[in-house]
Design a protein around this motif. Structure first.
Motif, PDB file in Angstrom:
ATOM      1  N   THR A 146     -48.617  -9.281  85.348  1.00  0.00           N
ATOM      2  CA  THR A 146     -49.531 -10.427  85.367  1.00  0.00           C
ATOM      3  C   THR A 146     -50.859 -10.076  84.705  1.00  0.00           C
ATOM      4  OG1 THR A 146     -48.512 -11.261  87.398  1.00  0.00           O
ATOM      5  CG2 THR A 146     -50.707 -12.091  86.863  1.00  0.00           C
ATOM      6  N   VAL A 147     -51.391  -8.889  85.038  1.00  0.00           N
ATOM      7  CA  VAL A 147     -52.643  -8.425  84.423  1.00  0.00           C
ATOM      8  C   VAL A 147     -52.461  -8.261  82.912  1.00  0.00           C
ATOM      9  CG1 VAL A 147     -54.266  -6.489  84.269  1.00  0.00           C
ATOM     10  CG2 VAL A 147     -53.533  -7.327  86.514  1.00  0.00           C
ATOM     11  N   PHE A 148     -51.302  -7.759  82.506  1.00  0.00           N
ATOM     12  CA  PHE A 148     -51.006  -7.606  81.075  1.00  0.00           C
ATOM     13  C   PHE A 148     -51.028  -8.964  80.378  1.00  0.00           C
ATOM     14  CE2 PHE A 148     -47.709  -8.123  77.808  1.00  0.00           C
ATOM     15  CZ  PHE A 148     -48.145  -7.223  76.849  1.00  0.00           C
ATOM     16  N   ALA A 149     -50.348  -9.957  80.965  1.00  0.00           N
ATOM     17  CA  ALA A 149     -50.254 -11.283  80.340  1.00  0.00           C
ATOM     18  C   ALA A 149     -51.631 -11.917  80.152  1.00  0.00           C
ATOM     19  CB  ALA A 149     -49.357 -12.194  81.181  1.00  0.00           C
ATOM     20  N   TRP A 150     -52.460 -11.854  81.195  1.00  0.00           N
ATOM     21  CA  TRP A 150     -53.788 -12.473  81.109  1.00  0.00           C
ATOM     22  C   TRP A 150     -54.778 -11.575  80.369  1.00  0.00           C
ATOM     23  CZ3 TRP A 150     -54.866 -17.437  82.685  1.00  0.00           C
ATOM     24  CH2 TRP A 150     -53.867 -18.063  83.436  1.00  0.00           C
ATOM     25  N   GLY A 151     -54.621 -10.256  80.521  1.00  0.00           N
ATOM     26  CA  GLY A 151     -55.542  -9.304  79.880  1.00  0.00           C
ATOM     27  C   GLY A 151     -55.426  -9.311  78.364  1.00  0.00           C
ATOM     28  N   VAL A 152     -54.201  -9.313  77.854  1.00  0.00           N
ATOM     29  CA  VAL A 152     -53.982  -9.359  76.402  1.00  0.00           C
ATOM     30  C   VAL A 152     -54.585 -10.638  75.826  1.00  0.00           C
ATOM     31  CG1 VAL A 152     -52.210  -9.647  74.616  1.00  0.00           C
ATOM     32  CG2 VAL A 152     -51.941  -7.882  76.344  1.00  0.00           C
ATOM     33  N   ALA A 153     -54.338 -11.762  76.499  1.00  0.00           N
ATOM     34  CA  ALA A 153     -54.890 -13.045  76.045  1.00  0.00           C
ATOM     35  C   ALA A 153     -56.416 -13.015  76.056  1.00  0.00           C
ATOM     36  CB  ALA A 153     -54.376 -14.173  76.932  1.00  0.00           C
ATOM     37  N   LEU A 154     -56.993 -12.434  77.111  1.00  0.00           N
ATOM     38  CA  LEU A 154     -58.453 -12.362  77.244  1.00  0.00           C
ATOM     39  C   LEU A 154     -59.084 -11.562  76.105  1.00  0.00           C
ATOM     40  CD1 LEU A 154     -60.911 -13.063  79.049  1.00  0.00           C
ATOM     41  CD2 LEU A 154     -60.517 -10.889  80.236  1.00  0.00           C
TER      42      LEU A 154
END
Length: 314
Positions: A146-154
């Motif tokens: 979940t952190v990867f999905a939102w972190g990459v986008a951020l």
């Protein structure tokens, strides 16, 4: 000659060109779409949260999609509804509000793809390594994905908007129904070569990573299904993967149409409509597709409604 206003903090949104005859039908159409998005997506998130039988990696990862749909739709649709009822000259937006809207709209689009990537990984582990699924897809792994999905986008979107807000502005008209990065850097009279290069790189990385990982994942799943005589495994793979694939293809199709129409200025009104549909169509379809296809979600819903019917009135 074009009039220039340097670094104005009040911008004008072009919005949709809707005649007075169609103004209220279009308004109520988008309003009911938004209402449907909010009810269904909030309902899915609440259902997963309150039903312990749905506290599985597949549904916890899926919850990222409705959360993203709620945020993305809420930053765009209410503003669109307000502008439809306003004459074009009064569709004003502050520069800071425009930047926030552009940031969240790009976060929405990017996170859609990254969330579907981590969901594809979950399906890969479930079908190709079923005996190790519980050991791999722990709560810690769900949080990491979940952190990867939102972190990459951020990170990707943060750089994208960072390159744009550094520019001085000499125009005030946003040629879109809502603010996005391209509309913002087109307000500048400075060179935007870096913005265009990074924007293209951003798009290539996102689509290549998304399509590549999905194709690779489904290729491996297909090989496992073809070499396995386990009918139960194949049935499970077909059911869960078809759901994920339909959602992904809908998102991919709307995204590609968006990019293609950007290259044809003569279809500006069509492009505006497709831009809006990119927020609305996937957000409407996601809860329907997963709600219908998922036996667990359907069972949980029916159990919830049965319990309400059985609750005594007194």
């Amino acid at each position: 000659m074009e009039n220039f206003t340097f670094n104005s903090f009040t911008l004008q949104l072009e919005g949709l060109n809707v005649s007075k005859y169609w103004m209220y039908p279009v308004f109520f159409c988008f309003f009911f779409f938004y209402l449907f998005i909010m009810i269904t997506n909030v309902g899915i998130v609440v259902l997963v949260f309150i039903d312990k039988s749905l506290h599985q990696p597949m549904y916890l990862l899926f919850c990222n999609l409705p959360v993203n749909d709620i945020v993305g739709s809420s930053i765009m649709v209410p503003r669109l509804l307000s502008d439809i009822l306003q004459p074009p000259s009064e569709r004003l937006i502050s520069y800071y509000e425009c930047v926030v809207q552009a940031f969240i709209s790009h976060m929405f689009g990017t996170t859609c793809y990254t969330v579907l990537m981590i969901m594809a990984f979950d399906r890969y582990v479930a079908i190709c390594n079923p005996l190790r699924y519980a050991a791999i897809m722990t709560n810690k792994m769900v949080i990491k994905l979940t952190v990867f999905a939102w972190g990459v986008a951020l990170v990707l979107v943060g750089i994208l908007l960072g390159l744009t807000i550094r520019l001085n502005r000499c125009r005030t008209r946003i040629m879109n129904p809502y603010c996005d990065n391209a509309s913002l850097f087109k307000l500048s009279c400075e060179s935007v070569v870096i913005n265009n290069v990074y924007g293209l790189t951003f798009t290539v990385i996102l689509f290549t990573g998304s399509i590549g990982s999905t194709v690779l994942t489904y290729a491996k799943i297909t090989v496992v299904c073809l070499t396995s005589n386990n009918k139960s495994l194949n049935s499970k793979a077909l059911k869960t993967c078809s759901t994920h694939l339909v959602v992904y293809l809908v998102l991919l199709f709307t995204g590609f149409i968006n990019i293609i129409l950007h290259r044809f200025p003569q279809y500006s009104e069509h492009r505006k409509l497709v831009l809006i549909m990119f927020f609305i169509v996937p957000a409407c379809l996601n809860p329907i597709i997963y709600g219908i296809q998922s036996a667990e979600i359907s069972r949980s819903l029916s159990k919830l409604f049965r319990s309400k019917k059985l609750t005594p009135l007194s």
